[in-house]
Design a protein around this motif. Structure first.
Motif, short mmCIF file in Angstrom:
data_model
loop_
_atom_site.label_atom_id
_atom_site.label_comp_id
_atom_site.label_asym_id
_atom_site.label_seq_id
_atom_site.Cartn_x
_atom_site.Cartn_y
_atom_site.Cartn_z
N VAL A 58 0.86 -1.18 0.00
CA VAL A 58 0.00 0.00 0.00
C VAL A 58 0.90 1.23 0.00
O VAL A 58 1.67 1.44 0.93
N CYS A 109 -4.03 0.41 7.01
CA CYS A 109 -4.31 -0.35 5.78
C CYS A 109 -5.17 -1.58 5.98
O CYS A 109 -5.60 -2.20 5.01
N GLN A 150 -6.84 10.47 5.15
CA GLN A 150 -7.43 9.23 5.65
C GLN A 150 -7.39 9.13 7.17
O GLN A 150 -8.32 8.61 7.79
N CYS A 209 2.03 -1.61 4.71
CA CYS A 209 2.03 -0.17 4.36
C CYS A 209 3.18 0.61 5.01
O CYS A 209 3.28 1.82 4.82
N ARG A 264 2.43 7.51 10.71
CA ARG A 264 3.25 7.99 9.60
C ARG A 264 4.48 8.78 10.04
O ARG A 264 5.39 8.99 9.26
N GLU A 290 -2.58 11.95 0.94
CA GLU A 290 -3.59 10.91 1.05
C GLU A 290 -3.65 10.33 2.46
O GLU A 290 -4.74 10.09 2.99
N TRP A 291 -2.47 10.11 3.09
CA TRP A 291 -2.46 9.61 4.46
C TRP A 291 -3.11 10.62 5.40
O TRP A 291 -3.90 10.27 6.27
N LYS A 296 0.77 5.41 -0.55
CA LYS A 296 -0.05 6.61 -0.66
C LYS A 296 0.84 7.83 -0.45
O LYS A 296 1.86 7.75 0.23
N SER A 297 0.41 8.94 -1.01
CA SER A 297 1.14 10.19 -0.79
C SER A 297 0.88 10.66 0.64
O SER A 297 -0.07 10.23 1.30
#
Length: 140
Positions: free
Chosen positions: A11, A57, A21, A106, A31, A17-18, A13-14
């Motif tokens: 997975v 994820c 979410q 992820c 992150r 995007e994180w 994502k930019s």
């Protein structure tokens, strides 16, 4: 030290995007490798039967049967669900030598693993995981 190549996350994502979410607190831990305060997490004292999945994820990470009371302030497990469910990497942050635990799917930060602390578990390991990194999927 030999550098071990980690598998690429499934997975990807930019950062934007994180952020969209995850809540700000989830983003900080998952992150940015933050840590929630001890004894404040949703799953610290939970005894519900099920599987703990990555909150970012949804990958399955730990079974409730491997959770134990370590009294450290965070949910503790003695082994991941499968050998490839998590990635362990050396962490020298904050001037300490620790082993960071990441979701293999992820690469989100989960917590740290500690060995040789004398816990009466089959592995003598303590996967000290942030509740905010997990989502409990209760058994039916």
């Amino acid at each position: 030290m030999d550098r071990v190549t980690e598998p690429a996350p499934a997975v990807v994502k930019s950062d934007e995007e994180w952020r969209a979410q995850l809540t700000p607190a989830e983003y900080q831990v998952l992150r940015r490798a933050g840590t929630e305060r001890p004894f404040t997490g949703e799953y610290t004292d939970t005894k519900t039967v099920g599987v703990y999945a990555c909150r970012a994820c949804g990958a399955e990470l730990f079974r409730s049967e491997t959770k134990f009371e370590s009294h450290c302030g965070w949910p503790s497990f003695f082994t991941p669900l499968a050998g490839d469910a998590v990635i362990e990497r050396e962490d020298g942050a904050l001037g300490m030598r620790r082993v960071e635990v990441l979701c293999a799917n992820c690469h989100s930060h989960l917590g740290h693993v500690f060995a040789g602390e004398g816990y009466d578990t089959p592995t003598d390991l303590r996967y000290c995981i942030n509740s905010i990194s997990l989502k409990l999927v209760e058994a039916e």
